[in-house]
Write a protein that holds these residues in place. Structure first.
Motif, PDB file in Angstrom:
ATOM      1  N   MET A  66       2.435   1.905  -3.554  1.00  0.00           N
ATOM      2  CA  MET A  66       1.517   2.288  -4.637  1.00  0.00           C
ATOM      3  C   MET A  66       1.647   3.741  -5.102  1.00  0.00           C
ATOM      4  SD  MET A  66      -2.471   1.149  -4.814  1.00  0.00           S
ATOM      5  CE  MET A  66      -2.189  -0.165  -3.670  1.00  0.00           C
ATOM      6  N   PRO A  67       1.713   4.740  -4.213  1.00  0.00           N
ATOM      7  CA  PRO A  67       1.822   6.124  -4.705  1.00  0.00           C
ATOM      8  C   PRO A  67       3.146   6.415  -5.424  1.00  0.00           C
ATOM      9  CG  PRO A  67       1.185   6.093  -2.392  1.00  0.00           C
ATOM     10  CD  PRO A  67       1.537   4.696  -2.764  1.00  0.00           C
ATOM     11  N   PHE A  68       4.197   5.662  -5.064  1.00  0.00           N
ATOM     12  CA  PHE A  68       5.514   5.894  -5.655  1.00  0.00           C
ATOM     13  C   PHE A  68       5.725   5.132  -6.958  1.00  0.00           C
ATOM     14  CE2 PHE A  68       5.960   6.542  -1.095  1.00  0.00           C
ATOM     15  CZ  PHE A  68       6.452   7.839  -1.078  1.00  0.00           C
ATOM     16  N   ARG A  69       5.084   3.968  -7.065  1.00  0.00           N
ATOM     17  CA  ARG A  69       5.257   3.132  -8.249  1.00  0.00           C
ATOM     18  C   ARG A  69       3.908   2.597  -8.745  1.00  0.00           C
ATOM     19  NH1 ARG A  69      10.015   0.738  -9.704  1.00  0.00           N
ATOM     20  NH2 ARG A  69       8.781   0.425 -11.591  1.00  0.00           N
ATOM     21  N   PRO A  70       2.986   3.485  -9.121  1.00  0.00           N
ATOM     22  CA  PRO A  70       1.680   3.012  -9.598  1.00  0.00           C
ATOM     23  C   PRO A  70       1.787   2.166 -10.863  1.00  0.00           C
ATOM     24  CG  PRO A  70       1.948   5.349 -10.047  1.00  0.00           C
ATOM     25  CD  PRO A  70       3.103   4.935  -9.172  1.00  0.00           C
ATOM     26  N   ASP A  71       2.914   2.301 -11.569  1.00  0.00           N
ATOM     27  CA  ASP A  71       3.130   1.508 -12.778  1.00  0.00           C
ATOM     28  C   ASP A  71       3.232   0.014 -12.498  1.00  0.00           C
ATOM     29  OD1 ASP A  71       5.632   2.553 -11.540  1.00  0.00           O
ATOM     30  OD2 ASP A  71       6.578   1.181 -12.972  1.00  0.00           O
TER      31      ASP A  71
ATOM     32  N   ALA B 269       0.838  -1.209   0.000  1.00  0.00           N
ATOM     33  CA  ALA B 269       0.000   0.000   0.000  1.00  0.00           C
ATOM     34  C   ALA B 269       0.869   1.253   0.000  1.00  0.00           C
ATOM     35  CB  ALA B 269      -0.933  -0.006   1.209  1.00  0.00           C
ATOM     36  N   ALA B 270       1.971   1.231   0.741  1.00  0.00           N
ATOM     37  CA  ALA B 270       2.868   2.379   0.779  1.00  0.00           C
ATOM     38  C   ALA B 270       3.620   2.555  -0.541  1.00  0.00           C
ATOM     39  CB  ALA B 270       3.859   2.228   1.930  1.00  0.00           C
TER      40      ALA B 270
END
Length: 113
Positions: free
Chosen positions: A48-53, A45-46
């Motif tokens: 996800m914002p940094f590597r949504p790809d 979950a943490a």
């Protein structure tokens, strides 16, 4: 995505003391819960914002059961046209590498070198 003993050994050999502390805490949890590996859902979950790809998302509507034996259970409906972006798939190998890399190479350790 799973954290295994081999992953903990990587953390212990990292360039930051946090790796050894984290490995120790995970092993204590495994001993108490009778596990030998674990799914790092919070780390995913943490990430996800940094590597949504690394994730595939689907838009769904989400409700949460508030009563009965299923209280707290999330229910998704209207997938494909809903209001909430849910992560429904992940590039497992890349996500696992990214999580371990971020834990093993803490930014403050690199800044000190």
């Amino acid at each position: 995505v799973w954290v295994t003993e081999a992953d903990l050994m990587t953390l212990e050999g990292s360039d930051h003391e946090l790796g050894a502390v984290l490995a120790d805490q995970v092993r204590r949890w495994w001993a108490a819960s009778g596990r030998e590996q674990d799914n790092p859902h919070d780390a995913l979950a943490a990430l996800m914002p940094f590597r949504p790809d690394l994730f595939r998302f689907e838009h769904c509507d989400v409700t949460v059961e508030t009563e009965g034996a299923q209280a707290g259970r999330s229910i998704s409906t209207a997938c494909g046209q809903g209001q909430v972006a849910l992560a429904v798939d992940v590039d497992v190998e890349q996500a696992q590498r990214e999580i371990l890399n971020r834990l093993a190479h803490h930014p403050s350790a690199q800044a000190a070198s």
